[in-house]
Design an enzyme around this catalytic site. Structure first.
Site, PDB file in Angstrom:
ATOM      1  N   ARG A   1       0.854  -1.193   0.000  1.00 51.37           N
ATOM      2  CA  ARG A   1       0.000   0.000   0.000  1.00 51.37           C
ATOM      3  C   ARG A   1       0.874   1.222   0.000  1.00 51.37           C
ATOM      4  O   ARG A   1       1.721   1.375   0.874  1.00 51.37           O
ATOM      5  CB  ARG A   1      -0.837   0.040   1.284  1.00 51.37           C
TER       6      ARG A   1
ATOM      7  N   THR B   1      -1.267   7.464  -0.586  1.00 51.73           N
ATOM      8  CA  THR B   1      -2.547   7.326  -1.300  1.00 51.73           C
ATOM      9  C   THR B   1      -3.350   6.119  -0.823  1.00 51.73           C
ATOM     10  O   THR B   1      -4.549   6.026  -1.108  1.00 51.73           O
ATOM     11  CB  THR B   1      -2.299   7.153  -2.814  1.00 51.73           C
TER      12      THR B   1
ATOM     13  N   ASP C   1       4.918  -6.004   9.514  1.00 52.94           N
ATOM     14  CA  ASP C   1       5.990  -5.630  10.454  1.00 52.94           C
ATOM     15  C   ASP C   1       6.008  -6.552  11.665  1.00 52.94           C
ATOM     16  O   ASP C   1       7.075  -6.904  12.172  1.00 52.94           O
ATOM     17  CB  ASP C   1       5.817  -4.173  10.911  1.00 52.94           C
TER      18      ASP C   1
HETATM   19  C1  PRP Z   1      -1.060  -4.782   4.450  1.00 51.74           C
HETATM   20  C2  PRP Z   1      -1.863  -6.058   4.545  1.00 51.74           C
HETATM   21  C3  PRP Z   1      -2.682  -6.019   3.288  1.00 51.74           C
HETATM   22  C4  PRP Z   1      -2.943  -4.550   3.112  1.00 51.74           C
HETATM   23  C5  PRP Z   1      -4.346  -4.267   3.548  1.00 51.74           C
HETATM   24  O1  PRP Z   1       0.018  -4.933   3.606  1.00 51.74           O
HETATM   25  O2  PRP Z   1      -1.081  -7.212   4.670  1.00 51.74           O
HETATM   26  O3  PRP Z   1      -2.033  -6.551   2.155  1.00 51.74           O
HETATM   27  O4  PRP Z   1      -2.011  -3.858   3.954  1.00 51.74           O
HETATM   28  O5  PRP Z   1      -4.674  -2.948   3.325  1.00 51.74           O
HETATM   29  P1  PRP Z   1      -5.748  -2.507   2.222  1.00 51.74           P
HETATM   30  O6  PRP Z   1      -6.935  -3.384   2.429  1.00 51.74           O
HETATM   31  O7  PRP Z   1      -6.012  -1.076   2.583  1.00 51.74           O
HETATM   32  O8  PRP Z   1      -5.151  -2.642   0.867  1.00 51.74           O
HETATM   33  P2  PRP Z   1       1.088  -3.761   3.360  1.00 51.74           P
HETATM   34  O9  PRP Z   1       0.669  -2.929   2.218  1.00 51.74           O
HETATM   35  O10 PRP Z   1       1.349  -3.068   4.670  1.00 51.74           O
HETATM   36  O11 PRP Z   1       2.349  -4.546   2.862  1.00 51.74           O
HETATM   37  P3  PRP Z   1       3.271  -5.577   3.649  1.00 51.74           P
HETATM   38  O12 PRP Z   1       2.454  -6.815   3.895  1.00 51.74           O
HETATM   39  O13 PRP Z   1       4.370  -5.812   2.673  1.00 51.74           O
HETATM   40  O14 PRP Z   1       3.737  -4.937   4.924  1.00 51.74           O
HETATM   41  N1  URA Z   2      -2.372  -3.242   6.964  1.00 49.53           N
HETATM   42  C1  URA Z   2      -2.012  -3.693   8.188  1.00 49.53           C
HETATM   43  O1  URA Z   2      -1.026  -4.442   8.319  1.00 49.53           O
HETATM   44  N2  URA Z   2      -2.727  -3.298   9.244  1.00 49.53           N
HETATM   45  C2  URA Z   2      -3.804  -2.489   9.139  1.00 49.53           C
HETATM   46  O2  URA Z   2      -4.436  -2.184  10.157  1.00 49.53           O
HETATM   47  C3  URA Z   2      -4.166  -2.039   7.855  1.00 49.53           C
HETATM   48  C4  URA Z   2      -3.429  -2.431   6.782  1.00 49.53           C
END
Ligand code: PRP
Ligand code: URA
Length: 209
Positions: free
Chosen positions: A104, A108, A203
């Site tokens: 994400r 944005t 994380d």
């Molecule tokens: C987190 C989570 C989802 C996303 C959800 O990933 O694991 O993939 O956010 O958010 P959304 O429904 O608003 O799209 P992140 O983008 O933080 O990536 P990561 O798993 O690599 O940390």
């Molecule tokens: N992604 C996460 O890991 N946690 C949240 O709460 C939202 C998006």
């Protein structure tokens, strides 16, 4: 309209309580995510089709059941979805695993694709897309769109914690996809984090913050 199943099994709810706690460290967090995925997989595969077969026990012949040939695939959304793969494979060891890399954009909140590797015969498989978090829904909607573009017909989405905003977006954009949720939370905060949620799942799994 897609079916939404919120898993109320006590073991799932107990383990979700553990991963929500801020003092839970990465080791226990990973173990719990994996166990929750295993239990959710058990619940979400209730409708798999069975065939009648005849087998022989050491005592007698009998009519038994076996899973029909329809093959499954598990597709985690990177990174956090990786934490759910092992638990799913414990339940469905013959499943193949594809990977979709999305993050994400912190400003944005739009998903940015950076990786996609799927089983060659993905279009012939029933696919479980897994990601612990469904927040705005941007990531899961984009991942499922990608699978549909590659010809996948039957898709289910499994997440551990969902916000109503993400669930509604998924139902709007992919009404044919059934959604399995561990817990449905209240809302998103101004940074797009689920409230009360569990913080940043990636994380916490990988200890990156
Ligand atoms: C987190 C989570 C989802 C996303 C959800 O990933 O694991 O993939 O956010 O958010 P959304 O429904 O608003 O799209 P992140 O983008 O933080 O990536 P990561 O798993 O690599 O940390
Ligand atoms: N992604 C996460 O890991 N946690 C949240 O709460 C939202 C998006």
């Amino acid at each position: 309209m897609s079916n939404v199943f919120v898993m109320d099994h006590p073991l799932i709810q107990h383990k979700i309580g553990i991963i929500r706690r801020k003092e839970t460290g990465s080791k226990e967090f990973r173990e719990m995510i994996s166990e929750i995925a295993m239990l959710m997989c058990y619940e979400a595969t209730r409708d798999l089709k069975l065939s009648d077969i005849e087998i022989e026990t050491p005592i007698a012949k009998m009519a038994a059941k076996e899973l029909q040939g329809k093959k499954l695939a598990i597709v985690p959304i990177l990174r956090a979805g990786l934490g759910m793969v092992e638990g799913m494979l414990t339940m469905v060891p013959a499943a193949k695993v594809g990977h979709i890399g999305l993050y994400r954009d912190p400003e944005t909140l739009e998903p940015v694709e950076y990786y996609c590797k799927l089983p060659e015969d993905c279009a012939e498989r029933d696919v479980f897309v897994v990601d612990p978090m469904l927040a705005t829904g941007g990531s899961s909607v984009a991942a499922i769109r990608l699978l549909k573009e590659r010809g996948v017909g039957k898709i289910r989405f499994m997440c551990i914690i969902a916000a109503p905003e993400g669930m509604e977006k998924m139902q709007r954009e992919h009404p044919d996809v059934d959604i399995y949720i561990g817990a449905l939370d209240s809302c998103l905060n101004e940074h797009g984090y689920i409230v009360p949620g569990l913080g940043d799942a990636g994380d916490r799994i990988f200890g990156t913050k």
